[in-house]
Design a protein around this motif. Structure first.
Motif, short mmCIF file in Angstrom:
data_model
loop_
_atom_site.label_atom_id
_atom_site.label_comp_id
_atom_site.label_asym_id
_atom_site.label_seq_id
_atom_site.Cartn_x
_atom_site.Cartn_y
_atom_site.Cartn_z
N GLU A 59 12.26 -22.46 -27.50
CA GLU A 59 12.06 -21.55 -26.36
C GLU A 59 11.19 -22.22 -25.28
N ALA A 60 10.13 -22.88 -25.70
CA ALA A 60 9.23 -23.53 -24.75
C ALA A 60 9.94 -24.67 -24.03
N ARG A 61 10.78 -25.39 -24.74
CA ARG A 61 11.53 -26.48 -24.14
C ARG A 61 12.48 -25.96 -23.06
N ARG A 62 13.11 -24.82 -23.34
CA ARG A 62 14.01 -24.21 -22.35
C ARG A 62 13.24 -23.82 -21.09
N PHE A 63 12.06 -23.22 -21.28
CA PHE A 63 11.26 -22.83 -20.12
C PHE A 63 10.85 -24.07 -19.32
N ALA A 64 10.39 -25.10 -20.01
CA ALA A 64 9.95 -26.32 -19.33
C ALA A 64 11.07 -26.97 -18.54
N ALA A 65 12.30 -26.79 -19.02
CA ALA A 65 13.47 -27.39 -18.35
C ALA A 65 13.98 -26.56 -17.17
N GLY A 66 13.32 -25.43 -16.91
CA GLY A 66 13.71 -24.63 -15.76
C GLY A 66 14.15 -23.22 -16.08
N GLY A 67 14.11 -22.84 -17.36
CA GLY A 67 14.51 -21.50 -17.75
C GLY A 67 13.46 -20.46 -17.40
N LYS A 68 13.81 -19.21 -17.60
CA LYS A 68 12.88 -18.12 -17.31
C LYS A 68 11.82 -18.01 -18.41
N ARG A 69 10.69 -17.44 -18.05
CA ARG A 69 9.62 -17.20 -19.01
C ARG A 69 9.89 -15.84 -19.65
N THR A 70 10.67 -15.87 -20.71
CA THR A 70 11.17 -14.64 -21.32
C THR A 70 10.23 -14.07 -22.38
N LYS A 71 10.53 -12.86 -22.77
CA LYS A 71 9.78 -12.21 -23.85
C LYS A 71 9.92 -13.01 -25.15
N ALA A 72 11.07 -13.63 -25.33
CA ALA A 72 11.31 -14.41 -26.56
C ALA A 72 10.30 -15.53 -26.72
N LEU A 73 9.85 -16.08 -25.61
CA LEU A 73 8.85 -17.15 -25.67
C LEU A 73 7.54 -16.63 -26.23
N ARG A 74 7.10 -15.49 -25.75
CA ARG A 74 5.86 -14.90 -26.25
C ARG A 74 5.99 -14.49 -27.72
N VAL A 75 7.12 -13.88 -28.06
CA VAL A 75 7.34 -13.41 -29.44
C VAL A 75 7.37 -14.58 -30.42
N THR A 76 8.09 -15.64 -30.07
CA THR A 76 8.18 -16.78 -30.99
C THR A 76 6.85 -17.52 -31.11
N ALA A 77 6.05 -17.51 -30.03
CA ALA A 77 4.72 -18.13 -30.11
C ALA A 77 3.85 -17.39 -31.12
N LEU A 78 3.87 -16.07 -31.05
CA LEU A 78 3.11 -15.27 -32.03
C LEU A 78 3.65 -15.48 -33.44
N ASP A 79 4.97 -15.59 -33.56
CA ASP A 79 5.58 -15.81 -34.87
C ASP A 79 5.15 -17.15 -35.47
N ALA A 80 5.00 -18.16 -34.62
CA ALA A 80 4.57 -19.47 -35.13
C ALA A 80 3.16 -19.39 -35.70
N HIS A 81 2.30 -18.59 -35.07
CA HIS A 81 0.94 -18.43 -35.61
C HIS A 81 0.98 -17.65 -36.92
N ARG A 82 1.92 -16.74 -37.05
CA ARG A 82 2.09 -16.05 -38.34
C ARG A 82 2.59 -17.04 -39.40
N ALA A 83 3.44 -17.96 -39.00
CA ALA A 83 3.91 -19.00 -39.92
C ALA A 83 2.74 -19.86 -40.38
N ALA A 84 1.80 -20.11 -39.48
CA ALA A 84 0.61 -20.88 -39.85
C ALA A 84 -0.19 -20.16 -40.93
N ARG A 85 -0.35 -18.86 -40.76
CA ARG A 85 -1.08 -18.08 -41.78
C ARG A 85 -0.35 -18.12 -43.12
N ALA A 86 0.97 -18.03 -43.07
CA ALA A 86 1.76 -18.08 -44.31
C ALA A 86 1.61 -19.44 -44.99
#
Length: 200
Positions: A59-86
């Motif tokens: 998602e971050a790569r898509r945004f950096a390449a010119g995509g929109k800053r979507t809700k999916a970017l925020r959601v997946t960022a939070l999910d990655a931190h949950r993955a860290a806890r797991a």
């Protein structure tokens, strides 16, 4: 009286705003992704059934390449931190920092235009956690993390450094990751003074 004055000045600093363009946010995000990508393999080796860190990097790569800053970017960022806890629950410490590096790469897109030292973390914490993941994977060999900070310094474009310098230097604390953050922060600020790195 002096303390009251300092507190007032700090409060004023907190209210200062910084100019940021969408192009600059994309550049910062692209840098954070580039810093996090090398340690994704550590996470996927230790936690092969968890796709969350890869999802936020996509998602971050898509945004950096010119995509929109979507809700999916925020959601997946939070999910990655949950993955860290797991990963921490299964005692995969290097994977914890690898996942956090990915989560911070997604968070880079949400760098706020506030003159606070902590905002610099949106730019550099991806690299700091990646460096920590690598040194933990090498048996807590701190020279490995220091070497990665040198690499992360070379990855930063003049535009990324220009954005970083609009913010106060990295704050104290946060253990070894904070130390790596401050090392990278200082290195990037110093390197902007070199002729080859100056922004015209």
């Amino acid at each position: 009286m002096f303390n009251d004055t300092v507190d007032s000045m700090n409060a004023a600093d907190d209210n200062l705003t910084i100019e940021l363009s969408m192009a600059e946010l994309r550049e910062v995000t692209g840098y954070a992704v580039a810093c996090a990508e090398p340690v994704l393999a550590i996470f996927e080796r230790d936690c092969p059934d968890d796709p969350r860190p890869r999802a936020v990097l996509d998602e971050a790569r898509r945004f950096a390449a010119g995509g929109k800053r979507t809700k999916a970017l925020r959601v997946t960022a939070l999910d990655a931190h949950r993955a860290a806890r797991a990963a921490g629950e299964t005692h995969h410490e290097a994977a914890v920092d690898a996942a956090r590096a990915a989560g911070h790469a997604g968070g880079a897109a949400y760098l706020h235009p506030l003159a606070k030292a902590t905002q610099g973390g949106h730019i550099l914490m991806s690299a700091a956690h990646a460096a920590r993941a690598l040194e933990l994977d090498a048996g807590d060999d701190r020279s490995v993390g220091d070497e990665y900070i040198e690499k992360a310094t070379s990855l930063a474009s003049p535009l990324v450094v220009s954005v970083l310098r609009r913010y106060p230097p990295a704050p104290s604390g946060r253990g070894r990751v904070g130390e790596l953050w401050r090392k990278l922060d200082a290195s990037l600020r110093e390197n902007l003074g070199h002729p080859k790195d100056r922004v015209c």
